[in-house]
Motif scaffolding. Structure first.
Motif, PDB file in Angstrom:
ATOM      1  N   GLU A   1       0.847  -1.271   0.079  1.00  0.00           N
ATOM      2  CA  GLU A   1      -0.101   0.032  -0.148  1.00  0.00           C
ATOM      3  C   GLU A   1       0.851   1.284   0.092  1.00  0.00           C
ATOM      4  O   GLU A   1       1.643   1.624   1.159  1.00  0.00           O
ATOM      5  N   PRO A   2       0.774   1.927  -1.135  1.00  0.00           N
ATOM      6  CA  PRO A   2       1.726   3.152  -1.074  1.00  0.00           C
ATOM      7  C   PRO A   2       1.356   4.243  -0.288  1.00  0.00           C
ATOM      8  O   PRO A   2       0.069   4.394  -0.027  1.00  0.00           O
ATOM      9  N   ALA A   3       2.334   4.858   0.168  1.00  0.00           N
ATOM     10  CA  ALA A   3       2.133   6.130   1.074  1.00  0.00           C
ATOM     11  C   ALA A   3       1.495   7.345   0.301  1.00  0.00           C
ATOM     12  O   ALA A   3       0.631   7.960   0.986  1.00  0.00           O
TER      13      ALA A   3
ATOM     14  N   TYR B   1       3.909   2.499 -13.675  1.00  0.00           N
ATOM     15  CA  TYR B   1       3.553   3.072 -12.557  1.00  0.00           C
ATOM     16  C   TYR B   1       4.336   4.212 -12.317  1.00  0.00           C
ATOM     17  O   TYR B   1       5.641   4.275 -12.404  1.00  0.00           O
ATOM     18  N   THR B   2       3.388   5.488 -12.259  1.00  0.00           N
ATOM     19  CA  THR B   2       4.141   6.649 -11.932  1.00  0.00           C
ATOM     20  C   THR B   2       3.742   7.110 -10.666  1.00  0.00           C
ATOM     21  O   THR B   2       2.605   7.510 -10.013  1.00  0.00           O
ATOM     22  N   PRO B   3       4.695   7.865  -9.753  1.00  0.00           N
ATOM     23  CA  PRO B   3       4.388   8.212  -8.551  1.00  0.00           C
ATOM     24  C   PRO B   3       3.684   9.703  -8.382  1.00  0.00           C
ATOM     25  O   PRO B   3       4.162  10.453  -9.402  1.00  0.00           O
ATOM     26  N   SER B   4       3.009   9.951  -7.365  1.00  0.00           N
ATOM     27  CA  SER B   4       2.700  11.510  -7.238  1.00  0.00           C
ATOM     28  C   SER B   4       3.503  12.142  -6.432  1.00  0.00           C
ATOM     29  O   SER B   4       4.358  11.608  -5.622  1.00  0.00           O
ATOM     30  N   GLY B   5       3.445  13.601  -6.698  1.00  0.00           N
ATOM     31  CA  GLY B   5       4.169  14.302  -5.555  1.00  0.00           C
ATOM     32  C   GLY B   5       5.655  14.517  -5.920  1.00  0.00           C
ATOM     33  O   GLY B   5       6.478  14.975  -4.931  1.00  0.00           O
ATOM     34  N   HIS B   6       5.878  14.332  -6.998  1.00  0.00           N
ATOM     35  CA  HIS B   6       7.671  14.379  -7.436  1.00  0.00           C
ATOM     36  C   HIS B   6       7.463  15.494  -8.599  1.00  0.00           C
ATOM     37  O   HIS B   6       6.664  15.507  -9.674  1.00  0.00           O
ATOM     38  N   ASN B   7       8.464  16.532  -8.401  1.00  0.00           N
ATOM     39  CA  ASN B   7       8.497  17.356  -9.684  1.00  0.00           C
ATOM     40  C   ASN B   7       9.742  16.904 -10.414  1.00  0.00           C
ATOM     41  O   ASN B   7      10.702  16.476 -10.043  1.00  0.00           O
TER      42      ASN B   7
ATOM     43  N   THR C   1       5.026  -1.446  -7.320  1.00  0.00           N
ATOM     44  CA  THR C   1       4.149  -0.067  -6.718  1.00  0.00           C
ATOM     45  C   THR C   1       5.166   0.299  -5.688  1.00  0.00           C
ATOM     46  O   THR C   1       5.374   1.557  -5.509  1.00  0.00           O
ATOM     47  N   ARG C   2       5.725  -0.468  -5.148  1.00  0.00           N
ATOM     48  CA  ARG C   2       6.849  -0.153  -3.967  1.00  0.00           C
ATOM     49  C   ARG C   2       8.129   0.764  -4.683  1.00  0.00           C
ATOM     50  O   ARG C   2       8.451   1.867  -4.063  1.00  0.00           O
ATOM     51  N   ILE C   3       8.499   0.179  -5.653  1.00  0.00           N
ATOM     52  CA  ILE C   3       9.586   0.875  -6.211  1.00  0.00           C
ATOM     53  C   ILE C   3       9.407   2.341  -6.526  1.00  0.00           C
ATOM     54  O   ILE C   3       9.890   3.413  -6.276  1.00  0.00           O
TER      55      ILE C   3
ATOM     56  N   GLY D   1      10.551   6.958  -5.869  1.00  0.00           N
ATOM     57  CA  GLY D   1      10.151   8.165  -6.712  1.00  0.00           C
ATOM     58  C   GLY D   1      10.486   7.878  -8.256  1.00  0.00           C
ATOM     59  O   GLY D   1      10.866   8.829  -8.665  1.00  0.00           O
ATOM     60  N   ALA D   2      10.150   6.812  -8.695  1.00  0.00           N
ATOM     61  CA  ALA D   2      10.820   6.262 -10.015  1.00  0.00           C
ATOM     62  C   ALA D   2       9.525   6.021 -10.848  1.00  0.00           C
ATOM     63  O   ALA D   2       8.327   5.398 -10.193  1.00  0.00           O
ATOM     64  N   VAL D   3       9.485   6.254 -12.039  1.00  0.00           N
ATOM     65  CA  VAL D   3       8.500   5.657 -13.118  1.00  0.00           C
ATOM     66  C   VAL D   3       8.920   4.320 -13.444  1.00  0.00           C
ATOM     67  O   VAL D   3      10.002   4.173 -13.897  1.00  0.00           O
ATOM     68  N   VAL D   4       8.195   3.269 -13.078  1.00  0.00           N
ATOM     69  CA  VAL D   4       8.565   1.847 -13.298  1.00  0.00           C
ATOM     70  C   VAL D   4       7.640   1.402 -14.527  1.00  0.00           C
ATOM     71  O   VAL D   4       6.298   1.370 -14.508  1.00  0.00           O
ATOM     72  N   VAL D   5       8.386   0.904 -15.377  1.00  0.00           N
ATOM     73  CA  VAL D   5       7.759   0.351 -16.662  1.00  0.00           C
ATOM     74  C   VAL D   5       8.016  -1.428 -16.411  1.00  0.00           C
ATOM     75  O   VAL D   5       9.185  -1.816 -16.573  1.00  0.00           O
TER      76      VAL D   5
END
Length: 314
Positions: A47-49, A73-79, A106-108, A113-117
């Motif tokens: 479960e991601p934070a 998978y694209t994390p939020s909150g990163h510029n 999802t965890r990575i 804060g990485a985009v995972v393919v």
């Protein structure tokens, strides 16, 4: 044989799935049956934070081959541009899918804060080598070509996987180097399957270890190679020149037939001048990380995340 498995892992042994690759129809039917899965050990759920958006895409496959399904998978909150990570699932080259690595990907994305393919490559024996590897190469090329659209920094794209995914990652690094393909900044080789010769001490000794053993390794390579002789891109341990490869982190488990080939490959990377970290986890076996509550599993998982973070310069 009896093995000095970590005490925190021992109570879980009876709950872990029994895996045999002798009859592919049986193992695949079991994996596809929700009732059978419910009776066995459940895959971890992360479960991601912070929210992680997930999108499936069909991307161009190798020349003359079908499109490849990937999950981004694209994390939020990163510029700004983010590091990218091409994830390759395990499964002995013959089983596994995107759902298998949902928690890991999802965890990575969340913690690093990485985009995972994540790549849904073709499986043997229906699609023997080099089909799966070429699908992974197509995914790496697509990730690099679409870096701006994916919000990825093209200078910080890494690759990695566990078990057969680790072997395919090692092969992908070799292939990209030799084809002059996309630059890879890091490779994570988790308990990697690298050597079809099956001659190391751990491979000859561990015939009945949990989750993975020599008989499964024999079937795995037979299916993957499909009667072909192995080259260095099928079995990276056969590569004579490991120079010029991206930095690597390699981990191995004590009671895993793949232990020695992973350690040997890591040592050869170091000797070839490749910045490499190697960690051997005592008391563990192939897939023991599924028992997330065990302290050794937490160490193994934590070091993996830390290594990938550092490798991607995140």
């Amino acid at each position: 044989m009896s093995y000095a498995i970590d005490p925190e892992l021992q109570p879980w042994l009876a709950m872990l799935p029994a895996i045999s690759l002798e009859d592919m129809s049986v193992i695949r039917a079991a994996m596809a049956d929700p009732a059978a899965r419910a009776q066995g050990f459940q895959l971890p759920v992360y479960e991601p934070a912070s929210p992680v958006s997930v999108e499936e895409k069909l991307i161009p496959g190798p020349a003359g081959a079908p499109d490849v399904r990937v999950r981004v998978y694209t994390p939020s909150g990163h510029n700004g541009p983010l590091p990218g990570y091409v994830n390759i699932h395990g499964g002995g080259f013959v089983i596994g899918d995107l759902d298998q690595d949902e928690s890991l990907a999802t965890r990575i994305a969340d913690q690093i804060g990485a985009v995972v393919v994540s790549v849904d490559y073709r499986l043997a024996p229906e699609h023997p080598y080099p089909a799966g590897l070429e699908d992974c190469y197509a995914a790496l090329e697509w990730t690099t070509a679409k870096a701006s659209e994916l919000r990825i920094d093209p200078s910080r794209i890494g690759i990695g996987g566990i078990s057969a995914g680790g072997g395919l990652s090692a092969a992908l690094a070799l292939l990209a180097r030799d084809r002059g393909g996309p630059a890879i900044c890091f490779q994570y080789l988790g308990i990697p399957e690298l050597d079809d010769r099956l001659e190391t001490p751990s491979m000859t000794k561990f015939v009945d270890t949990p989750m993975w053993n020599r008989p499964n390794a024999v079937y795995s390579w037979q299916y993957y190679l499909g009667g072909q002789p192995a080259d260095q891109y099928a079995a990276p341990s056969r590569a004579e020149d490991l120079s010029g490869l991206p930095p690597a982190y390699v981990d191995v488990c004590e009671f895993d037939p793949l232990r020695d080939e992973g350690m040997i490959y890591a040592h050869r990377l170091i000797q070839a001048g490749v910045r490499t970290e190697l960690h051997h986890f005592p008391g563990t076996f192939h897939g023991s990380g599924l028992v997330e509550a065990a302290a050794v599993s937490r160490r193994m998982s934590g070091e993996m995340i830390d290594a990938i973070r550092r490798g991607l310069k995140a």
